[in-house]
Every structure is written in C-alpha cells, then in structure tokens.
Design a protein around this motif. Sequence first.
Motif, PDB file in Angstrom:
ATOM      1  N   ARG A  25       1.259 -10.570   1.508  1.00 16.70           N
ATOM      2  CA  ARG A  25       1.733  -9.421   2.385  1.00 16.70           C
ATOM      3  C   ARG A  25       0.404  -8.766   2.709  1.00 16.70           C
ATOM      4  O   ARG A  25      -0.729  -8.644   2.150  1.00 16.70           O
ATOM      5  CB  ARG A  25       2.518  -8.472   1.499  1.00 16.70           C
ATOM      6  CG  ARG A  25       3.890  -9.084   0.840  1.00 16.70           C
ATOM      7  CD  ARG A  25       4.502  -8.314  -0.074  1.00 16.70           C
ATOM      8  NE  ARG A  25       4.407  -6.886  -0.038  1.00 16.70           N
ATOM      9  CZ  ARG A  25       4.803  -6.283  -0.827  1.00 16.70           C
ATOM     10  NH1 ARG A  25       5.326  -6.578  -1.989  1.00 16.70           N
ATOM     11  NH2 ARG A  25       4.618  -4.727  -0.774  1.00 16.70           N
ATOM     12  N   ASP A  26       0.648  -7.830   3.477  1.00  9.28           N
ATOM     13  CA  ASP A  26      -0.530  -7.056   3.988  1.00  9.28           C
ATOM     14  C   ASP A  26      -0.870  -5.927   3.028  1.00  9.28           C
ATOM     15  O   ASP A  26      -0.010  -5.150   2.372  1.00  9.28           O
ATOM     16  CB  ASP A  26       0.014  -6.294   5.342  1.00  9.28           C
ATOM     17  CG  ASP A  26      -1.180  -5.380   5.876  1.00  9.28           C
ATOM     18  OD1 ASP A  26      -2.194  -5.497   5.915  1.00  9.28           O
ATOM     19  OD2 ASP A  26      -0.605  -4.440   6.752  1.00  9.28           O
ATOM     20  N   PRO A  27      -1.912  -5.717   2.712  1.00 11.14           N
ATOM     21  CA  PRO A  27      -2.504  -4.730   1.694  1.00 11.14           C
ATOM     22  C   PRO A  27      -2.225  -3.274   2.080  1.00 11.14           C
ATOM     23  O   PRO A  27      -1.969  -2.482   1.254  1.00 11.14           O
ATOM     24  CB  PRO A  27      -4.133  -5.127   1.500  1.00 11.14           C
ATOM     25  CG  PRO A  27      -4.317  -6.414   2.089  1.00 11.14           C
ATOM     26  CD  PRO A  27      -3.324  -6.755   3.091  1.00 11.14           C
ATOM     27  N   ALA A  28      -2.061  -3.007   3.291  1.00 14.83           N
ATOM     28  CA  ALA A  28      -2.032  -1.920   3.751  1.00 14.83           C
ATOM     29  C   ALA A  28      -0.450  -1.439   3.525  1.00 14.83           C
ATOM     30  O   ALA A  28      -0.268  -0.091   3.329  1.00 14.83           O
ATOM     31  CB  ALA A  28      -2.369  -1.555   4.980  1.00 14.83           C
ATOM     32  N   GLN A  29       0.509  -2.229   3.541  1.00 11.59           N
ATOM     33  CA  GLN A  29       1.735  -1.879   3.252  1.00 11.59           C
ATOM     34  C   GLN A  29       2.255  -2.148   1.641  1.00 11.59           C
ATOM     35  O   GLN A  29       3.404  -1.755   1.449  1.00 11.59           O
ATOM     36  CB  GLN A  29       2.550  -3.090   4.021  1.00 11.59           C
ATOM     37  CG  GLN A  29       2.351  -3.039   5.341  1.00 11.59           C
ATOM     38  CD  GLN A  29       2.829  -1.689   6.017  1.00 11.59           C
ATOM     39  OE1 GLN A  29       3.658  -0.999   5.667  1.00 11.59           O
ATOM     40  NE2 GLN A  29       1.917  -1.334   7.137  1.00 11.59           N
ATOM     41  N   ILE A  39      -8.617  -1.893  -1.286  1.00 11.19           N
ATOM     42  CA  ILE A  39      -8.460  -2.841  -0.066  1.00 11.19           C
ATOM     43  C   ILE A  39      -9.678  -3.369   0.481  1.00 11.19           C
ATOM     44  O   ILE A  39      -9.927  -4.417   0.580  1.00 11.19           O
ATOM     45  CB  ILE A  39      -7.716  -2.223   1.217  1.00 11.19           C
ATOM     46  CG1 ILE A  39      -6.153  -1.977   0.637  1.00 11.19           C
ATOM     47  CG2 ILE A  39      -7.590  -2.877   2.437  1.00 11.19           C
ATOM     48  CD1 ILE A  39      -5.312  -1.019   1.615  1.00 11.19           C
ATOM     49  N   GLY A  59     -10.268  -6.725   2.629  1.00 13.37           N
ATOM     50  CA  GLY A  59      -9.299  -6.348   3.849  1.00 13.37           C
ATOM     51  C   GLY A  59      -9.935  -5.241   4.469  1.00 13.37           C
ATOM     52  O   GLY A  59     -11.151  -4.641   4.102  1.00 13.37           O
ATOM     53  N   SER A  60      -9.328  -4.989   5.436  1.00 13.27           N
ATOM     54  CA  SER A  60      -9.562  -3.817   6.378  1.00 13.27           C
ATOM     55  C   SER A  60      -8.618  -2.581   6.014  1.00 13.27           C
ATOM     56  O   SER A  60      -7.643  -2.832   6.031  1.00 13.27           O
ATOM     57  CB  SER A  60      -9.510  -4.194   7.670  1.00 13.27           C
ATOM     58  OG  SER A  60      -9.715  -2.993   8.420  1.00 13.27           O
ATOM     59  N   ASN A  78      -7.880  -0.178   7.795  1.00 16.13           N
ATOM     60  CA  ASN A  78      -7.073   0.404   8.845  1.00 16.13           C
ATOM     61  C   ASN A  78      -6.315  -0.795   9.649  1.00 16.13           C
ATOM     62  O   ASN A  78      -6.430  -1.036  10.721  1.00 16.13           O
ATOM     63  CB  ASN A  78      -7.503   1.223   9.623  1.00 16.13           C
ATOM     64  CG  ASN A  78      -9.136   0.772  10.084  1.00 16.13           C
ATOM     65  OD1 ASN A  78      -9.524  -0.218   9.498  1.00 16.13           O
ATOM     66  ND2 ASN A  78      -9.622   1.446  10.922  1.00 16.13           N
ATOM     67  N   ALA A  79      -5.908  -1.908   8.833  1.00 18.20           N
ATOM     68  CA  ALA A  79      -5.242  -2.986   9.436  1.00 18.20           C
ATOM     69  C   ALA A  79      -4.032  -2.675   9.909  1.00 18.20           C
ATOM     70  O   ALA A  79      -3.218  -1.808   9.346  1.00 18.20           O
ATOM     71  CB  ALA A  79      -5.078  -4.246   8.365  1.00 18.20           C
ATOM     72  N   ASN A  80      -3.626  -3.082  11.183  1.00 19.82           N
ATOM     73  CA  ASN A  80      -2.436  -2.954  11.789  1.00 19.82           C
ATOM     74  C   ASN A  80      -2.306  -1.205  11.963  1.00 19.82           C
ATOM     75  O   ASN A  80      -1.002  -0.800  12.154  1.00 19.82           O
ATOM     76  CB  ASN A  80      -1.315  -3.299  10.986  1.00 19.82           C
ATOM     77  CG  ASN A  80      -1.261  -4.869  10.951  1.00 19.82           C
ATOM     78  OD1 ASN A  80      -1.452  -5.532  11.884  1.00 19.82           O
ATOM     79  ND2 ASN A  80      -0.497  -5.326   9.758  1.00 19.82           N
ATOM     80  N   ARG A  81      -3.226  -0.605  12.427  1.00 23.52           N
ATOM     81  CA  ARG A  81      -3.169   0.806  12.787  1.00 23.52           C
ATOM     82  C   ARG A  81      -3.910   0.948  13.798  1.00 23.52           C
ATOM     83  O   ARG A  81      -5.261   0.135  14.480  1.00 23.52           O
ATOM     84  CB  ARG A  81      -3.797   1.580  11.457  1.00 23.52           C
ATOM     85  CG  ARG A  81      -2.861   1.515  10.145  1.00 23.52           C
ATOM     86  CD  ARG A  81      -3.182   2.576   9.160  1.00 23.52           C
ATOM     87  NE  ARG A  81      -2.458   2.371   8.166  1.00 23.52           N
ATOM     88  CZ  ARG A  81      -2.876   2.378   6.972  1.00 23.52           C
ATOM     89  NH1 ARG A  81      -3.926   2.791   6.710  1.00 23.52           N
ATOM     90  NH2 ARG A  81      -2.000   2.398   5.801  1.00 23.52           N
TER      91      ARG A  81
END
Length: 72
Positions: A3-7, A34, A39-40, A42-45
Amino acid sequence: MARDPAQMKTGELRQQAERAGIRNVDQMNKNEMIQALGGSANANRGGGQRQKDPRPKGVSPQDYKNVPGNQT
C-alpha cells in the motif's frame, strides 16, 4: 502489492519501520517514518501542469503544406 505509505495509518507505518530495523521509531512522526522507509512524503500529492514540448514544424495540418518537400 504494498500500500501507499502516505495512505497508511501511523501505527501501521510504525510496525513496518520496526520490522525494517529502523531505530527510534517511537520518536518519529509519520513523514519521518516514510522518509526512513525510503519513500516520498508527498507521494500522490501535488500535480499541477507540466510544460508541453513544442511541436516540431510541419505536424499541424496548417503547417504541413508549408514545409519544404511537402508541396504538391
């Protein structure tokens, strides 16, 4: 699939970071975890507009008849 870490929730991230062997996880916030996991933050932002590449001459129908070699 991961899963996306930001979520993910902070507790889930903390568990992943501990499994990955990252130290002092209890003193980190979500973005720091993150980053530590690679990870980044601000992924998917974001988003915004990207600059388009200029078209080469002769690809639009109006220009096609004016390019040397294309006259009929």
